[in-house]
Design a protein around this motif. Structure first.
Motif, short mmCIF file in Angstrom:
data_model
loop_
_atom_site.label_atom_id
_atom_site.label_comp_id
_atom_site.label_asym_id
_atom_site.label_seq_id
_atom_site.Cartn_x
_atom_site.Cartn_y
_atom_site.Cartn_z
N ASP A 1 0.68 -0.87 0.12
CA ASP A 1 -0.24 -0.19 0.24
C ASP A 1 0.88 1.03 0.02
O ASP A 1 0.52 2.14 -0.40
N SER A 2 1.83 1.08 1.17
CA SER A 2 2.64 2.15 0.77
C SER A 2 3.46 2.56 -0.12
O SER A 2 4.21 3.77 -0.94
N ALA A 3 3.43 1.32 -1.16
CA ALA A 3 4.47 1.59 -2.36
C ALA A 3 3.46 1.84 -4.18
O ALA A 3 3.48 2.06 -4.88
N GLU A 4 2.31 2.21 -3.00
CA GLU A 4 0.98 1.79 -4.28
C GLU A 4 0.56 1.45 -5.32
O GLU A 4 0.12 1.65 -6.41
N LEU A 5 1.15 -0.34 -4.54
CA LEU A 5 0.77 -1.33 -5.05
C LEU A 5 -1.17 -2.33 -4.55
O LEU A 5 -1.39 -1.39 -3.24
N SER A 6 -1.73 -2.52 -5.16
CA SER A 6 -2.66 -3.31 -4.73
C SER A 6 -2.23 -4.41 -4.09
O SER A 6 -0.88 -5.37 -3.66
N PRO A 7 -3.20 -5.09 -3.08
CA PRO A 7 -2.73 -5.29 -1.36
C PRO A 7 -3.19 -6.51 -2.19
O PRO A 7 -3.22 -7.18 -3.36
N LEU A 8 -2.45 -7.99 -1.98
CA LEU A 8 -1.90 -9.74 -2.48
C LEU A 8 -3.55 -10.02 -1.61
O LEU A 8 -3.72 -10.10 -0.66
N SER A 9 -3.65 -11.36 -2.37
CA SER A 9 -5.07 -12.26 -1.51
C SER A 9 -4.80 -13.18 -1.59
O SER A 9 -3.73 -14.13 -1.88
N ARG A 10 -5.37 -13.55 -0.45
CA ARG A 10 -4.54 -15.16 0.48
C ARG A 10 -5.28 -15.96 -0.36
O ARG A 10 -6.51 -15.99 -0.27
N ASP A 11 -4.88 -16.76 -0.94
CA ASP A 11 -4.91 -18.32 -1.77
C ASP A 11 -4.78 -19.27 -0.55
O ASP A 11 -3.75 -19.49 -0.48
N ILE B 1 5.99 -15.79 -10.60
CA ILE B 1 5.83 -17.02 -9.57
C ILE B 1 7.39 -16.39 -8.12
O ILE B 1 8.38 -16.55 -9.13
N SER B 2 8.00 -16.32 -7.53
CA SER B 2 8.78 -16.34 -6.37
C SER B 2 8.60 -16.65 -4.98
O SER B 2 7.26 -17.26 -4.84
N GLU B 3 9.26 -16.82 -4.48
CA GLU B 3 8.93 -17.23 -2.87
C GLU B 3 10.20 -16.53 -1.71
O GLU B 3 11.19 -16.18 -2.61
N ASP C 1 4.74 -6.06 -8.35
CA ASP C 1 3.28 -5.71 -9.35
C ASP C 1 2.69 -6.22 -10.27
O ASP C 1 1.75 -6.80 -10.77
N ARG C 2 3.72 -7.84 -10.75
CA ARG C 2 2.89 -8.22 -11.06
C ARG C 2 2.50 -9.67 -10.49
O ARG C 2 1.93 -10.63 -11.55
N VAL C 3 3.02 -9.33 -9.50
CA VAL C 3 1.82 -10.83 -8.19
C VAL C 3 0.34 -10.37 -7.69
O VAL C 3 0.13 -8.84 -7.47
N ASP C 4 -0.16 -11.12 -7.79
CA ASP C 4 -1.86 -10.46 -6.45
C ASP C 4 -1.63 -11.68 -6.12
O ASP C 4 -3.47 -11.41 -4.61
N TRP D 1 9.79 -20.36 7.81
CA TRP D 1 9.15 -19.46 6.85
C TRP D 1 9.17 -20.14 5.55
O TRP D 1 9.97 -19.65 5.02
N THR D 2 8.03 -20.14 4.64
CA THR D 2 7.39 -19.51 3.11
C THR D 2 6.33 -19.06 2.64
O THR D 2 5.28 -18.59 3.20
N VAL D 3 6.98 -18.07 2.11
CA VAL D 3 6.41 -16.79 1.36
C VAL D 3 5.61 -17.35 -0.30
O VAL D 3 6.69 -16.81 -0.64
N VAL D 4 4.95 -17.45 -0.68
CA VAL D 4 4.50 -18.14 -1.90
C VAL D 4 3.87 -16.39 -2.68
O VAL D 4 3.10 -16.11 -2.46
N PHE D 5 4.42 -16.24 -3.76
CA PHE D 5 3.64 -15.03 -4.45
C PHE D 5 3.91 -15.38 -6.01
O PHE D 5 4.20 -16.10 -6.80
N LEU D 6 2.20 -15.16 -6.64
CA LEU D 6 1.37 -16.23 -8.00
C LEU D 6 1.16 -14.81 -8.48
O LEU D 6 0.23 -14.15 -8.19
N GLY D 7 1.54 -14.37 -9.42
CA GLY D 7 0.62 -13.49 -10.92
C GLY D 7 -0.07 -14.12 -12.20
O GLY D 7 1.42 -15.21 -12.79
N ARG D 8 -1.09 -14.87 -11.83
CA ARG D 8 -1.58 -14.99 -12.86
C ARG D 8 -1.56 -14.69 -14.60
O ARG D 8 -2.20 -13.28 -13.81
N ASN D 9 -2.51 -15.04 -15.15
CA ASN D 9 -2.83 -14.16 -16.16
C ASN D 9 -4.14 -14.27 -16.42
O ASN D 9 -4.74 -14.70 -17.52
N HIS D 10 -4.58 -13.51 -15.93
CA HIS D 10 -6.03 -13.23 -15.90
C HIS D 10 -6.16 -11.31 -16.20
O HIS D 10 -5.04 -10.58 -16.10
#
Length: 168
Positions: A49-59, A107-109, A137-140, A159-168
């Protein structure tokens, strides 16, 4: 979505939402630290949010992927994005099912070993590559896991945090 997948998601949602305790194949106890996981998601989304990016949704299934990797690292005593069987984050996410098959936008981790969300988050934000994953900004979507293991591993927290940006 088939009935099996719906049931699996429901069971996993319930089991990952509680602070449970289980054992590794060799009997060592581990537990899920749910409150810290929730705090990590909050910290990541505040930074975005501070970087003016959309929040990530938990999947839920990405959470399971993260959980299984943290548990695997704790039980087999390693700290790496690639497990001893050669699987990388993309392989693990793809195993989550057809909805997670490539291609993805990204995708990143991030992995780490601090006890608290705040300490781990600060460590990641002070590391260019980890910070880039958080502020990409590619992940959501995101999956977050923290496992505590009582003994027999080099670290107590995984800890593991998986970041995913889908092609939609």
């Amino acid at each position: 979505m088939n009935k099996f997948l719906i049931l699996t998601v429901a069971i996993l949602s319930f089991s990952l939402s509680a602070c449970g305790s289980e054992t590794c194949p060799d009997g060592r106890a581990w537990s899920i630290l749910t409150e810290e996981q929730d705090e990590m998601l909050t910290l990541i989304n505040e930074a975005r949010d501070s970087a003016e990016l959309s929040p990530l949704s938990r999947d839920v299934l990405l959470g399971l992927v993260a959980f299984e990797h943290s548990k695997d690292m704790a039980c087999r005593n390693f700290l790496d994005h690639i497990n001893p069987d050669g699987q990388d984050p993309g392989d693990r996410v793809q195993e989550a099912g057809e909805a997670y098959a490539p291609p993805w936008r990204w995708i990143s981790e991030n992995i780490g070993t601090y006890a608290s969300a705040g300490e781990q988050f600060d460590s990641w934000m002070n590391s260019e590559g980890h910070r880039d994953n958080i502020l990409d900004d590619r992940v959501d979507e995101i999956g977050v896991a923290l496992i505590h293991i009582s003994e027999g591993s080099d670290y107590r927290y995984y800890w593991t945090v998986v970041f995913l940006g889908r092609n939609h």
